[in-house]
Design a protein around this motif. Structure first.
Motif, PDB file in Angstrom:
ATOM      1  N   MET A  31      36.945  45.341  41.870  1.00 33.35           N
ATOM      2  CA  MET A  31      37.906  44.476  42.225  1.00 33.35           C
ATOM      3  C   MET A  31      37.476  43.129  41.268  1.00 33.35           C
ATOM      4  O   MET A  31      36.351  42.803  41.309  1.00 33.35           O
ATOM      5  N   ARG A  32      38.218  42.427  40.764  1.00 31.20           N
ATOM      6  CA  ARG A  32      38.028  41.176  40.067  1.00 31.20           C
ATOM      7  C   ARG A  32      37.625  39.961  40.927  1.00 31.20           C
ATOM      8  O   ARG A  32      38.459  39.701  42.145  1.00 31.20           O
ATOM      9  N   PRO A  33      36.921  39.366  40.546  1.00 27.29           N
ATOM     10  CA  PRO A  33      36.500  37.906  41.485  1.00 27.29           C
ATOM     11  C   PRO A  33      37.893  37.047  42.059  1.00 27.29           C
ATOM     12  O   PRO A  33      37.909  36.981  42.945  1.00 27.29           O
ATOM     13  N   ALA A  34      38.701  36.958  40.895  1.00 34.09           N
ATOM     14  CA  ALA A  34      39.734  36.076  41.166  1.00 34.09           C
ATOM     15  C   ALA A  34      40.655  36.927  42.374  1.00 34.09           C
ATOM     16  O   ALA A  34      41.359  35.993  43.181  1.00 34.09           O
ATOM     17  N   VAL A  35      40.875  38.067  42.124  1.00 27.69           N
ATOM     18  CA  VAL A  35      41.339  38.981  43.133  1.00 27.69           C
ATOM     19  C   VAL A  35      40.826  38.811  44.524  1.00 27.69           C
ATOM     20  O   VAL A  35      41.777  38.670  45.583  1.00 27.69           O
ATOM     21  N   ALA A  36      39.514  39.094  44.613  1.00 24.88           N
ATOM     22  CA  ALA A  36      38.865  39.155  45.782  1.00 24.88           C
ATOM     23  C   ALA A  36      38.954  37.866  46.586  1.00 24.88           C
ATOM     24  O   ALA A  36      39.256  37.426  47.593  1.00 24.88           O
ATOM     25  N   ILE A  37      39.037  36.572  45.732  1.00 28.40           N
ATOM     26  CA  ILE A  37      39.069  35.342  46.393  1.00 28.40           C
ATOM     27  C   ILE A  37      40.493  35.077  46.996  1.00 28.40           C
ATOM     28  O   ILE A  37      40.710  34.510  48.240  1.00 28.40           O
ATOM     29  N   THR A  38      41.368  35.638  46.237  1.00 33.79           N
ATOM     30  CA  THR A  38      42.527  35.218  46.818  1.00 33.79           C
ATOM     31  C   THR A  38      42.873  36.348  47.930  1.00 33.79           C
ATOM     32  O   THR A  38      43.651  35.895  48.999  1.00 33.79           O
ATOM     33  N   LEU A  72      30.971  47.808  43.175  1.00 33.73           N
ATOM     34  CA  LEU A  72      31.152  46.853  42.031  1.00 33.73           C
ATOM     35  C   LEU A  72      31.940  47.547  40.956  1.00 33.73           C
ATOM     36  O   LEU A  72      32.687  46.956  40.165  1.00 33.73           O
ATOM     37  N   LEU A  94      34.134  42.763  49.236  1.00 32.47           N
ATOM     38  CA  LEU A  94      35.214  43.292  48.325  1.00 32.47           C
ATOM     39  C   LEU A  94      34.863  43.774  47.312  1.00 32.47           C
ATOM     40  O   LEU A  94      35.389  44.713  46.424  1.00 32.47           O
ATOM     41  N   LEU A  95      33.611  43.166  46.640  1.00 30.76           N
ATOM     42  CA  LEU A  95      33.154  43.684  45.304  1.00 30.76           C
ATOM     43  C   LEU A  95      32.040  44.454  45.624  1.00 30.76           C
ATOM     44  O   LEU A  95      30.988  44.539  44.569  1.00 30.76           O
ATOM     45  N   LEU A 153      30.619  35.688  43.131  1.00 30.54           N
ATOM     46  CA  LEU A 153      31.141  36.691  42.577  1.00 30.54           C
ATOM     47  C   LEU A 153      30.834  37.165  41.051  1.00 30.54           C
ATOM     48  O   LEU A 153      30.529  38.252  40.704  1.00 30.54           O
ATOM     49  N   GLU A 210      45.150  42.656  37.912  1.00 30.66           N
ATOM     50  CA  GLU A 210      45.217  41.166  38.106  1.00 30.66           C
ATOM     51  C   GLU A 210      45.654  40.728  39.065  1.00 30.66           C
ATOM     52  O   GLU A 210      45.108  39.622  39.748  1.00 30.66           O
ATOM     53  N   ILE A 211      46.543  41.234  39.680  1.00 25.95           N
ATOM     54  CA  ILE A 211      47.205  40.774  41.096  1.00 25.95           C
ATOM     55  C   ILE A 211      47.098  41.936  42.262  1.00 25.95           C
ATOM     56  O   ILE A 211      47.531  42.884  42.069  1.00 25.95           O
ATOM     57  N   VAL A 212      46.618  41.501  43.203  1.00 24.05           N
ATOM     58  CA  VAL A 212      46.734  42.384  44.521  1.00 24.05           C
ATOM     59  C   VAL A 212      47.261  41.739  45.571  1.00 24.05           C
ATOM     60  O   VAL A 212      46.436  40.744  46.107  1.00 24.05           O
TER      61      VAL A 212
END
Lengths: 264, 131, 117
Positions: free
Chosen positions: C82-89, C104, A212-213, A174, C53-55
């Motif tokens: 979407m931020r990578p950390a958000v996508a991973i969560t 992107l 999602l990205l 990502l 930062e949070i979804v």
């Protein structure tokens, strides 16, 4: 006992050094050995008389340092522990005839046992730390991300895809998509030895995260051996494109990106 | 250690912000911070929406293996959960058992403990440790 | 309660979520967007969550709902940034937002919307 140790320091220390150097086999110079044991002796006596937290803390740190330096010099953890235990022998030789010291000796003996074991624990803990660092380094090394073309990145996976690696793969992939502005990712699983339902779930998660990205994913490198396993386990990749080779996956990604390779 | 009330939508936002700050201070990675705050958001919302309110206790703690991290205890005096098994059904592919976001929150944290009885409210303790 | 501003540029509505939104604000956004779609006859919506930062599951589902509502008004929605950390969560939560188109960034999102027509 503390008083006895203080009064007879020279004799006990000499005997202790003698016993330990018999097994040192030249790995430590006699002077270094003596100074190391003398320091330890002082701390032990201090801890016995003071019984304060500071003294015992200092003693334990000294033991941890001793364990580390001896490990570096090539001593096994048992040898280090035995070096500590042999203080008991040195003391016993001197008090063997005094019946009134028996009870005190017992307490002293237990304390030394505890200290010797502590050096062993310190050794084990150091090994654990080294193993952990190495496995983290290995994990990092085996998760490269490559820019195949403008807008297309490749993630070659090597090794088992467990949840720890999946987390790392997702993060790196990502971040790479974001940094390169790419909209396609090719995930090459040639180096993944087995694909079972768990691995398939990890792959699915990875693909969904890329989506999602805004990135499309193509999975390639499905070897003939694992193709059979995938089908018999009933794993469906759904609408995720899968190709046999990286070349096919690149061609597919180029096509999706609206690009064409033409002769010059 | 902080005790935060959960009685409004704004309170849920405050819980998120507080947990985020605490997690950052403890040295949790960005992804781990995000996961913890998201889990906290789910649980805080549960307390508000399903139990009519509650509270969150956020504390800096140390794991059994000596790693620093955050522990959060969510308490409410709501109706309680009758079917714990259903509520905790791992709905990764099919959606969560009671729509309570519990199984999701559980996946995001390192430790998850739920105590609930009908009529006796619910208490959820979660923890996330630095690596 | 904060209301998220909706910008109209050409045929596209732009929504940039800048702050940590309260649940109510997201619901309000849904309503405001529906109204604006009707009023403006826009054909595309870009929801920029670069600053988010949070979804969590509620906000995630709301975003998916916005996509569905837009479609009812014949507009396409693209969720961008979407931020990578958000996508991973989100994937860990099992929330794949499958009905939602993503890009992107706003630029790529716009390209996607225009390419369609």
């Amino acid at each position: 006992m503390a008083d006895f140790l203080r009064t007879n320091q020279a004799k006990v220390l000499d005997r202790w050094c003698e016993i330990v150097s018999a097994t040192a086999r030249g790995r430590m110079s006699p002077d270094d050995l003596r100074s190391e044991l003398a320091d330890l002796y002082g701390l032990i006596v201090g801890a016995m008389s003071g019984a304060g937290v500071a003294e015992s803390g200092e003693l334990r740190s000294a033991l941890v340092a001793l364990s580390r330096s001896r490990a570096r010099s090539g001593f096994s953890p048992s040898e280090t522990a035995l070096a500590v235990f042999s203080l008991k022998d040195a003391v016993f030789e001197l008090i063997a005839d005094s019946a009134d010291m028996v009870a005190e000796y017992l307490t002293f003996s237990r304390m030394i046992d505890d200290l010797g074991l502590h050096t062993f624990e310190a050794y084990a803990a150091t090994r654990e730390e080294i193993i952990k660092q190495q496995s983290e380094a290995m994990l990092e090394l085996s998760t490269p991300v490559v820019q195949l073309w403008d807008g297309i990145i490749a993630v070659p996976l090597v090794g088992t895809l467990d949840s720890a690696r999946t987390q790392l793969v997702m993060e790196k992939m990502l971040d790479a998509l974001l940094a390169s502005g790419s909209s396609h990712a090719v995930i090459d699983i040639t180096g993944v030895p087995t694909v079972d339902t768990e691995v398939a779930q990890h792959l699915l998660k990875t693909v969904m995260a890329a989506r999602l990205l805004g990135a499309q994913c193509t999975i390639c490198g499905i070897r003939p051996q694992i193709a059979h396993t995938i089908v018999s386990l009933g794993i469906e990749f759904g609408d995720i494109a899968t190709k046999a080779t990286l070349a096919d996956a690149l061609a597919h990604a180029l096509r999706s990106a609206g690009l064409k390779v033409v002769p010059a | 250690m902080a005790e935060l009330p959960i009685d409004s939508g704004d309170d849920v936002v405050r819980v998120r912000q507080h947990v985020r700050a605490a997690a950052a201070d403890t040295g949790l990675s960005l992804v781990d911070q995000t996961k913890l705050v998201t889990a906290a958001s789910e649980l805080a919302r549960n307390a508000l929406v399903h139990a009519g309110g509650g509270s969150a206790r956020v504390e800096v703690a140390t794991s059994a293996t000596g790693r620093a991290g955050i522990r959060i205890t969510f308490t409410d005096a709501g109706p309680g959960i009758a079917d714990l098994d259903l509520a905790l059904t791992d709905g990764w592919t099919t959606g969560d058992g009671l729509g309570l976001g519990l199984s999701g929150a559980r996946r995001l944290v390192d430790e998850f403990e739920l105590v609930s009885k009908p009529g006796a409210g619910t208490s959820v303790v979660v923890a996330k440790w630095s690596r | 309660m904060e209301r998220v501003p909706i910008l109209k540029i050409g045929q596209t509505l732009f929504v940039s979520i800048q702050i940590d939104l309260q649940d109510q604000s997201v619901v309000q956004l849904q309503e405001d967007l529906a109204e604006e779609l009707v009023a403006s006859r826009a054909t595309g919506v870009i929801i920029d969550i670069t600053a988010v930062e949070i979804v969590d599951s509620f906000i995630g589902r709301m975003l998916a709902t916005i996509g569905s509502i837009s479609r009812l008004f014949d507009a396409e929605t693209v969720l961008v940034g979407m931020r990578p950390a958000v996508a991973i969560t989100l994937v860990e939560l099992g929330l794949f937002l499958e009905g939602v188109r993503t890009a992107l960034n706003a630029e790529q999102g716009l390209r996607m919307l225009n390419g369609r027509s």
